[in-house]
Design a protein around this motif. Structure first.
Motif, PDB file in Angstrom:
ATOM      1  N   GLN A  70      -2.061 -10.169  -8.176  1.00 27.62           N
ATOM      2  CA  GLN A  70      -2.387  -9.106  -7.232  1.00 27.62           C
ATOM      3  C   GLN A  70      -1.628  -9.252  -5.914  1.00 27.62           C
ATOM      4  OE1 GLN A  70      -6.652  -8.580  -6.762  1.00 27.62           O
ATOM      5  NE2 GLN A  70      -7.064  -9.114  -8.898  1.00 27.62           N
ATOM      6  N   ALA A  71      -0.604 -10.141  -5.950  1.00 27.00           N
ATOM      7  CA  ALA A  71       0.137 -10.375  -4.708  1.00 27.00           C
ATOM      8  C   ALA A  71       0.897  -9.120  -4.301  1.00 27.00           C
ATOM      9  CB  ALA A  71       1.090 -11.546  -4.896  1.00 27.00           C
ATOM     10  N   ARG A  72       1.008  -8.918  -2.975  1.00 29.42           N
ATOM     11  CA  ARG A  72       1.766  -7.790  -2.423  1.00 29.42           C
ATOM     12  C   ARG A  72       2.131  -8.137  -0.980  1.00 29.42           C
ATOM     13  NH1 ARG A  72      -2.894  -3.147  -1.163  1.00 29.42           N
ATOM     14  NH2 ARG A  72      -3.816  -4.239   0.633  1.00 29.42           N
ATOM     15  N   GLY A  73       3.135  -7.444  -0.465  1.00 26.03           N
ATOM     16  CA  GLY A  73       3.545  -7.655   0.906  1.00 26.03           C
ATOM     17  C   GLY A  73       2.760  -6.770   1.879  1.00 26.03           C
ATOM     18  N   ALA A  74       2.921  -7.092   3.149  1.00 25.42           N
ATOM     19  CA  ALA A  74       2.250  -6.277   4.181  1.00 25.42           C
ATOM     20  C   ALA A  74       2.879  -4.893   4.247  1.00 25.42           C
ATOM     21  CB  ALA A  74       2.354  -6.982   5.524  1.00 25.42           C
ATOM     22  N   THR A 102      18.330   2.664  19.310  1.00 29.93           N
ATOM     23  CA  THR A 102      17.424   2.291  18.211  1.00 29.93           C
ATOM     24  C   THR A 102      17.339   0.779  18.163  1.00 29.93           C
ATOM     25  OG1 THR A 102      18.021   4.272  16.955  1.00 29.93           O
ATOM     26  CG2 THR A 102      16.990   2.453  15.734  1.00 29.93           C
ATOM     27  N   VAL A 103      16.102   0.273  18.048  1.00 28.32           N
ATOM     28  CA  VAL A 103      15.853  -1.168  18.054  1.00 28.32           C
ATOM     29  C   VAL A 103      15.279  -1.562  16.683  1.00 28.32           C
ATOM     30  CG1 VAL A 103      14.686  -3.085  19.190  1.00 28.32           C
ATOM     31  CG2 VAL A 103      15.355  -1.042  20.513  1.00 28.32           C
ATOM     32  N   GLY A 104      15.882  -2.587  16.029  1.00 24.50           N
ATOM     33  CA  GLY A 104      15.314  -3.148  14.789  1.00 24.50           C
ATOM     34  C   GLY A 104      14.454  -4.346  15.129  1.00 24.50           C
ATOM     35  N   VAL A 105      13.205  -4.322  14.629  1.00 24.24           N
ATOM     36  CA  VAL A 105      12.270  -5.410  14.933  1.00 24.24           C
ATOM     37  C   VAL A 105      11.674  -5.959  13.644  1.00 24.24           C
ATOM     38  CG1 VAL A 105      11.715  -4.521  17.238  1.00 24.24           C
ATOM     39  CG2 VAL A 105      10.373  -3.772  15.265  1.00 24.24           C
ATOM     40  N   ARG A 106      11.187  -7.202  13.735  1.00 22.56           N
ATOM     41  CA  ARG A 106      10.475  -7.870  12.623  1.00 22.56           C
ATOM     42  C   ARG A 106       9.276  -8.575  13.225  1.00 22.56           C
ATOM     43  NH1 ARG A 106      10.195 -12.783   9.803  1.00 22.56           N
ATOM     44  NH2 ARG A 106      10.105 -12.524   7.512  1.00 22.56           N
ATOM     45  N   VAL A 107       8.092  -8.283  12.590  1.00 25.49           N
ATOM     46  CA  VAL A 107       6.851  -8.851  13.105  1.00 25.49           C
ATOM     47  C   VAL A 107       6.145  -9.606  11.997  1.00 25.49           C
ATOM     48  CG1 VAL A 107       6.541  -7.114  14.907  1.00 25.49           C
ATOM     49  CG2 VAL A 107       5.600  -6.709  12.623  1.00 25.49           C
ATOM     50  N   THR A 108       5.295 -10.550  12.393  1.00 34.23           N
ATOM     51  CA  THR A 108       4.429 -11.262  11.462  1.00 34.23           C
ATOM     52  C   THR A 108       3.093 -10.545  11.432  1.00 34.23           C
ATOM     53  OG1 THR A 108       5.487 -13.384  11.918  1.00 34.23           O
ATOM     54  CG2 THR A 108       3.275 -13.447  10.973  1.00 34.23           C
ATOM     55  N   VAL A 109       2.617 -10.207  10.220  1.00 36.08           N
ATOM     56  CA  VAL A 109       1.356  -9.481  10.046  1.00 36.08           C
ATOM     57  C   VAL A 109       0.296 -10.483   9.645  1.00 36.08           C
ATOM     58  CG1 VAL A 109       0.154  -7.628   8.816  1.00 36.08           C
ATOM     59  CG2 VAL A 109       2.580  -7.387   9.394  1.00 36.08           C
ATOM     60  N   THR A 110      -0.760 -10.588  10.427  1.00 35.69           N
ATOM     61  CA  THR A 110      -1.831 -11.535  10.153  1.00 35.69           C
ATOM     62  C   THR A 110      -2.704 -11.021   9.017  1.00 35.69           C
ATOM     63  OG1 THR A 110      -3.283 -10.510  11.801  1.00 35.69           O
ATOM     64  CG2 THR A 110      -1.802 -12.283  12.553  1.00 35.69           C
ATOM     65  N   PRO A 142      -2.756  -5.965   5.326  1.00 35.40           N
ATOM     66  CA  PRO A 142      -2.240  -7.348   5.209  1.00 35.40           C
ATOM     67  C   PRO A 142      -1.699  -7.638   3.805  1.00 35.40           C
ATOM     68  CG  PRO A 142      -4.628  -7.352   5.146  1.00 35.40           C
ATOM     69  CD  PRO A 142      -4.227  -5.922   5.456  1.00 35.40           C
ATOM     70  N   ALA A 143      -0.881  -8.658   3.743  1.00 35.51           N
ATOM     71  CA  ALA A 143      -0.360  -9.107   2.439  1.00 35.51           C
ATOM     72  C   ALA A 143      -1.473  -9.770   1.651  1.00 35.51           C
ATOM     73  CB  ALA A 143       0.793 -10.091   2.650  1.00 35.51           C
ATOM     74  N   LEU A 144      -1.344  -9.761   0.319  1.00 35.77           N
ATOM     75  CA  LEU A 144      -2.329 -10.377  -0.582  1.00 35.77           C
ATOM     76  C   LEU A 144      -1.650 -11.461  -1.412  1.00 35.77           C
ATOM     77  CD1 LEU A 144      -4.187  -7.158  -1.870  1.00 35.77           C
ATOM     78  CD2 LEU A 144      -4.816  -8.618   0.083  1.00 35.77           C
ATOM     79  N   ASP A 145      -2.417 -12.516  -1.766  1.00 33.45           N
ATOM     80  CA  ASP A 145      -1.891 -13.549  -2.673  1.00 33.45           C
ATOM     81  C   ASP A 145      -2.136 -13.135  -4.115  1.00 33.45           C
ATOM     82  OD1 ASP A 145      -4.613 -13.898  -3.003  1.00 33.45           O
ATOM     83  OD2 ASP A 145      -4.693 -15.834  -1.964  1.00 33.45           O
ATOM     84  N   ASP A 146      -1.873 -14.052  -5.080  1.00 33.86           N
ATOM     85  CA  ASP A 146      -1.997 -13.693  -6.505  1.00 33.86           C
ATOM     86  C   ASP A 146      -3.422 -13.325  -6.869  1.00 33.86           C
ATOM     87  OD1 ASP A 146       0.676 -14.156  -6.869  1.00 33.86           O
ATOM     88  OD2 ASP A 146       0.423 -16.236  -7.547  1.00 33.86           O
TER      89      ASP A 146
END
Length: 221
Positions: free
Chosen positions: A124-128, A156-164, A199-203
């Protein structure tokens, strides 16, 4: 005394001669008797046993003396000595050992088959992923930096964030600059403040930390 009387008288000398004559005749008779007896005994022995005695062969004749060689005769050819006989030493005795019997083949133990595990459940894993991105992206653009408005700066600004795990953005990083530090800083602060995410999910399907990348465009109307 007359001569006849003297001649008929037995004198000592005549007596000795008579004794000798009588003894000689007696000896002759005894010898004849003994000769006849020995002759008969020899004939009897020859009739009883006859032994043939072979005469030994004559000794071999000595060879004649070899005449000396003539003075001008050539010397005899040299006689080569026989080659030495090489006797190889006896080889050491060969000790034979009885061949041990081959080892018994190992017993092949086949373990029972392992029980078949049930297939694992699907992951069931998936990304944010963003939640209501158009809404919060519009709010970020509405907060156009005042200095950039005065200087009419766009980009235009490209950004990368960490999703809790609770769906909030943090740790923003500029991955593609707009060329203006004012716009880059405003984009990162806006995403961290207004961004909302699934949020992202694990397996197993449990929420976990993930990452998300996007682009924020600043344009003057």
């Amino acid at each position: 005394m007359s001569y006849a009387d003297q001649s008929n008288k037995l004198t000592p000398a005549k007596m000795v001669g008579l004794i000798f004559a009588v003894g000689f005749v007696a000896l002759a008779l005894v010898g004849m008797a003994m000769g006849l007896t020995i002759s008969k005994a020899v004939q009897a022995i020859e009739r009883v046993t006859t032994v043939d005695i072979e005469e030994p062969p004559p000794p071999p004749e000595e060879p004649d003396e070899v005449p000396p060689p003539p003075e001008n005769a050539p010397p005899p050819p040299p006689v080569a000595p026989p080659p030495p006989i090489v006797i190889a030493p006896a080889p050491p005795p060969i000790q034979t050992q009885p061949t041990p019997p081959p080892p018994a083949p190992p017993v092949l133990v086949i373990p029972p088959p392992a029980p078949v595990a049930p297939p694992p459940p699907p992951s069931q894993a998936r990304g944010a992923s963003p939640r209501g991105q158009n809404r919060w992206a519009g709010r970020i653009q509405e907060n156009y930096p005042s200095r950039a408005l005065r200087e009419e700066i766009e980009g235009t600004v490209g950004v990368r964030v960490t999703v809790t795990a609770d769906g909030r953005a943090t740790g923003c990083q500029v991955t593609s600059s707009s060329g203006s530090g004012i716009l880059d800083e405003a984009a990162c602060k806006g995403v961290e403040r207004y961004g909302r995410f699934n949020p992202a999910l694990d397996d197993a399907g449990n929420p976990t930390t993930g990452a998300f990348s996007t682009r924020i465009t600043y344009r003057l109307n």
